[in-house]
Design an enzyme around this catalytic site. Structure first.
Site, PDB file in Angstrom:
ATOM      1  N   SER A 135     -87.887  64.075  14.621  1.00  0.00           N
ATOM      2  CA  SER A 135     -89.201  63.270  14.055  1.00  0.00           C
ATOM      3  C   SER A 135     -89.190  63.519  12.652  1.00  0.00           C
ATOM      4  O   SER A 135     -89.135  64.465  12.050  1.00  0.00           O
ATOM      5  CB  SER A 135     -90.267  63.252  14.971  1.00  0.00           C
ATOM      6  OG  SER A 135     -91.240  62.835  14.163  1.00  0.00           O
ATOM      7  N   TYR A 148     -96.838  69.499  17.739  1.00  0.00           N
ATOM      8  CA  TYR A 148     -95.954  68.406  17.580  1.00  0.00           C
ATOM      9  C   TYR A 148     -94.831  68.581  16.614  1.00  0.00           C
ATOM     10  O   TYR A 148     -93.902  68.555  16.725  1.00  0.00           O
ATOM     11  CB  TYR A 148     -96.395  67.031  17.885  1.00  0.00           C
ATOM     12  CG  TYR A 148     -95.502  66.089  18.092  1.00  0.00           C
ATOM     13  CD1 TYR A 148     -94.511  65.890  19.230  1.00  0.00           C
ATOM     14  CD2 TYR A 148     -95.194  65.141  16.986  1.00  0.00           C
ATOM     15  CE1 TYR A 148     -93.561  64.936  19.233  1.00  0.00           C
ATOM     16  CE2 TYR A 148     -94.175  64.275  17.096  1.00  0.00           C
ATOM     17  CZ  TYR A 148     -93.280  64.065  18.046  1.00  0.00           C
ATOM     18  OH  TYR A 148     -92.420  63.155  18.168  1.00  0.00           O
TER      19      TYR A 148
HETATM   20  P1  NDP Z   1     -91.670  57.451  25.639  1.00  0.00           P
HETATM   21  O1  NDP Z   1     -92.839  58.267  26.220  1.00  0.00           O
HETATM   22  O2  NDP Z   1     -91.561  56.133  25.780  1.00  0.00           O
HETATM   23  O3  NDP Z   1     -90.476  58.398  26.401  1.00  0.00           O
HETATM   24  C1  NDP Z   1     -90.351  59.693  26.647  1.00  0.00           C
HETATM   25  C2  NDP Z   1     -89.103  60.034  27.512  1.00  0.00           C
HETATM   26  O4  NDP Z   1     -89.119  61.527  27.792  1.00  0.00           O
HETATM   27  C3  NDP Z   1     -89.449  59.442  29.049  1.00  0.00           C
HETATM   28  O5  NDP Z   1     -88.353  58.965  29.475  1.00  0.00           O
HETATM   29  C4  NDP Z   1     -89.826  60.816  29.833  1.00  0.00           C
HETATM   30  O6  NDP Z   1     -89.544  60.629  31.126  1.00  0.00           O
HETATM   31  C5  NDP Z   1     -89.214  61.716  29.476  1.00  0.00           C
HETATM   32  N1  NDP Z   1     -89.992  63.004  29.346  1.00  0.00           N
HETATM   33  C6  NDP Z   1     -91.196  63.376  28.942  1.00  0.00           C
HETATM   34  N2  NDP Z   1     -91.563  64.718  29.408  1.00  0.00           N
HETATM   35  C7  NDP Z   1     -90.472  64.947  30.465  1.00  0.00           C
HETATM   36  C8  NDP Z   1     -90.143  66.006  31.041  1.00  0.00           C
HETATM   37  N3  NDP Z   1     -91.071  67.107  31.385  1.00  0.00           N
HETATM   38  N4  NDP Z   1     -89.152  66.074  31.958  1.00  0.00           N
HETATM   39  C9  NDP Z   1     -88.319  65.014  32.089  1.00  0.00           C
HETATM   40  N5  NDP Z   1     -88.553  63.734  31.154  1.00  0.00           N
HETATM   41  C10 NDP Z   1     -89.530  63.967  30.268  1.00  0.00           C
HETATM   42  O7  NDP Z   1     -91.320  57.865  24.163  1.00  0.00           O
HETATM   43  P2  NDP Z   1     -90.276  57.620  23.241  1.00  0.00           P
HETATM   44  O8  NDP Z   1     -88.949  56.943  23.653  1.00  0.00           O
HETATM   45  O9  NDP Z   1     -90.702  57.401  21.927  1.00  0.00           O
HETATM   46  O10 NDP Z   1     -89.959  59.357  22.973  1.00  0.00           O
HETATM   47  C11 NDP Z   1     -88.355  59.766  23.039  1.00  0.00           C
HETATM   48  C12 NDP Z   1     -88.277  60.908  21.913  1.00  0.00           C
HETATM   49  O11 NDP Z   1     -88.603  60.270  20.574  1.00  0.00           O
HETATM   50  C13 NDP Z   1     -89.430  61.932  22.042  1.00  0.00           C
HETATM   51  O12 NDP Z   1     -88.704  63.397  21.923  1.00  0.00           O
HETATM   52  C14 NDP Z   1     -90.267  61.764  20.959  1.00  0.00           C
HETATM   53  O13 NDP Z   1     -90.747  62.936  20.494  1.00  0.00           O
HETATM   54  C15 NDP Z   1     -89.281  61.278  20.099  1.00  0.00           C
HETATM   55  N6  NDP Z   1     -89.746  60.413  18.907  1.00  0.00           N
HETATM   56  C16 NDP Z   1     -90.658  59.339  19.097  1.00  0.00           C
HETATM   57  C17 NDP Z   1     -91.038  58.609  17.925  1.00  0.00           C
HETATM   58  C18 NDP Z   1     -92.202  57.368  18.181  1.00  0.00           C
HETATM   59  O14 NDP Z   1     -92.767  56.997  17.417  1.00  0.00           O
HETATM   60  N7  NDP Z   1     -92.067  56.720  19.465  1.00  0.00           N
HETATM   61  C19 NDP Z   1     -90.706  58.946  16.598  1.00  0.00           C
HETATM   62  C20 NDP Z   1     -90.043  60.030  16.478  1.00  0.00           C
HETATM   63  C21 NDP Z   1     -89.590  60.989  17.657  1.00  0.00           C
HETATM   64  P3  NDP Z   1     -90.310  60.556  32.456  1.00  0.00           P
HETATM   65  O15 NDP Z   1     -91.877  60.547  32.146  1.00  0.00           O
HETATM   66  O16 NDP Z   1     -90.116  59.502  33.281  1.00  0.00           O
HETATM   67  O17 NDP Z   1     -90.012  62.127  33.096  1.00  0.00           O
HETATM   68  C1  8X3 Z   2     -93.422  60.612  16.303  1.00  0.00           C
HETATM   69  C2  8X3 Z   2     -93.910  60.048  14.932  1.00  0.00           C
HETATM   70  O1  8X3 Z   2     -95.128  60.080  13.230  1.00  0.00           O
HETATM   71  O2  8X3 Z   2     -96.061  59.859  15.467  1.00  0.00           O
HETATM   72  O3  8X3 Z   2     -92.562  61.632  16.286  1.00  0.00           O
HETATM   73  O4  8X3 Z   2     -95.456  61.747  14.624  1.00  0.00           O
HETATM   74  S1  8X3 Z   2     -95.308  60.473  14.476  1.00  0.00           S
END
Ligand code: NDP
Ligand code: 8X3
Length: 248
Positions: A135, A148
């Site tokens: 991120s 985080y």
């Molecule tokens: P979502 O919440 O939409 O998706 C997160 C995914 O992670 C879900 O499929 C969830 O599946 C899975 N997950 C979380 N915890 C668990 C667990 N304990 N076991 C299995 N699966 C898990 O968020 P994003 O798509 O945005 O996030 C994806 C990645 O991108 C993350 O690592 C996040 O930190 C990163 N990210 C996101 C950003 C943003 O602005 N959205 C920016 C930068 C990075 P389920 O709940 O079904 O288990």
């Molecule tokens: C998610 C992006 O800026 O919310 O990783 O931390 S931010």
């Protein structure tokens, strides 16, 4: 046909990535805890294209059972996308929940490391690749981002460390570092506060899961002699705000 294992395929970036990779002719193992979401993905994309693996990434026994149960045609994994992850809370460190901190570390760090270690020998054998989702929070601190951001900084540095250790193996490793992507991320972070999520993304023209999915696909399909080490992405609307000064 190549095979990718995408953790967190039930929503957001991972779900969009499952669709993008299938459209590009890959087989996808999509993981997550929400079985009904994975079943819907299989119904949409086909049982020959997507295999659902339902487990909590923090549960090594459940994960290993799911990996052992992979159908023969999904067993040869060429690419691991470590995407499952979450942020919980935005409270300052001095009042944040220690339980939430531990959940983030267990999910974003420990589970990612464990799955990577588990699949590495096979990835080396197949000259495969790993893409880790870090991120912008890995590099740019913000108030309430404390643990985080720390977990995502770990993912960044672990990715570079893997590059060092994997020298000569042909295995590629990339850390993808997005800014604001509209997914369920903020709903999860705020424990289901739709208003807070809508407020954050409203009028910001944020990136979408599809934007990141297309980037993942691009990285995955580069010629085998080329490695993207780190790749930072932001929506044009998002930028830097400088330092804060606490005055007496
Ligand atoms: P979502 O919440 O939409 O998706 C997160 C995914 O992670 C879900 O499929 C969830 O599946 C899975 N997950 C979380 N915890 C668990 C667990 N304990 N076991 C299995 N699966 C898990 O968020 P994003 O798509 O945005 O996030 C994806 C990645 O991108 C993350 O690592 C996040 O930190 C990163 N990210 C996101 C950003 C943003 O602005 N959205 C920016 C930068 C990075 P389920 O709940 O079904 O288990
Ligand atoms: C998610 C992006 O800026 O919310 O990783 O931390 S931010």
């Amino acid at each position: 046909m190549r095979t990718v294992l995408i953790t967190g395929g039930t929503s957001g970036i991972g779900e969009a990535a499952a669709r993008a990779f299938v459209a590009a002719g890959w087989r996808v193992i999509a993981t997550g805890r929400r079985k009904e979401r994975l079943d819907a993905l299989v119904a949409e994309l086909g049982t020959d294209k997507v295999h659902p693996a339902v487990f909590d990434v923090r549960d090594e026994a459940a994960r290993d059972a799911a990996l052992e149960a992979l159908p023969a045609e999904f067993r040869a994994i060429d690419l691991l996308i470590n995407n499952a992850g979450l942020a919980l809370g935005t409270a300052p460190a001095q009042s944040a929940s220690l339980d939430q901190w531990k959940t983030m570390i267990d999910t974003n760090v420990t589970a990612l490391v464990s799955l990577t270690r588990k699949l590495l020998p096979a990835l080396v054998e197949r000259m495969g690749a790993i893409i880790n989702i870090s991120s912008v929070a890995a590099t740019y601190p913000y108030t309430g981002g404390n643990v985080y951001g720390g977990t995502k900084a770990f993912v960044h540095q672990f990715s570079l460390g893997l590059r060092s250790d994997l020298a000569g193996t042909g295995v590629r490793v990339t850390s993808i570092e997005p800014g604001m992507v509209e997914t369920e991320f903020t709903l999860v972070r705020t424990e289901g506060n739709q208003e807070a999520s809508d407020k954050l993304y409203g009028g910001a023209n944020p990136m979408t899961g599809e934007d990141i999915a297309n980037t993942l696909l691009w990285v995955a399909q580069l010629p085998p002699h080329l490695n993207i080490n780190t790749l930072e992405l932001m929506p044009v609307s998002q930028s830097f705000a400088g330092f804060q000064v606490a005055r007496s």
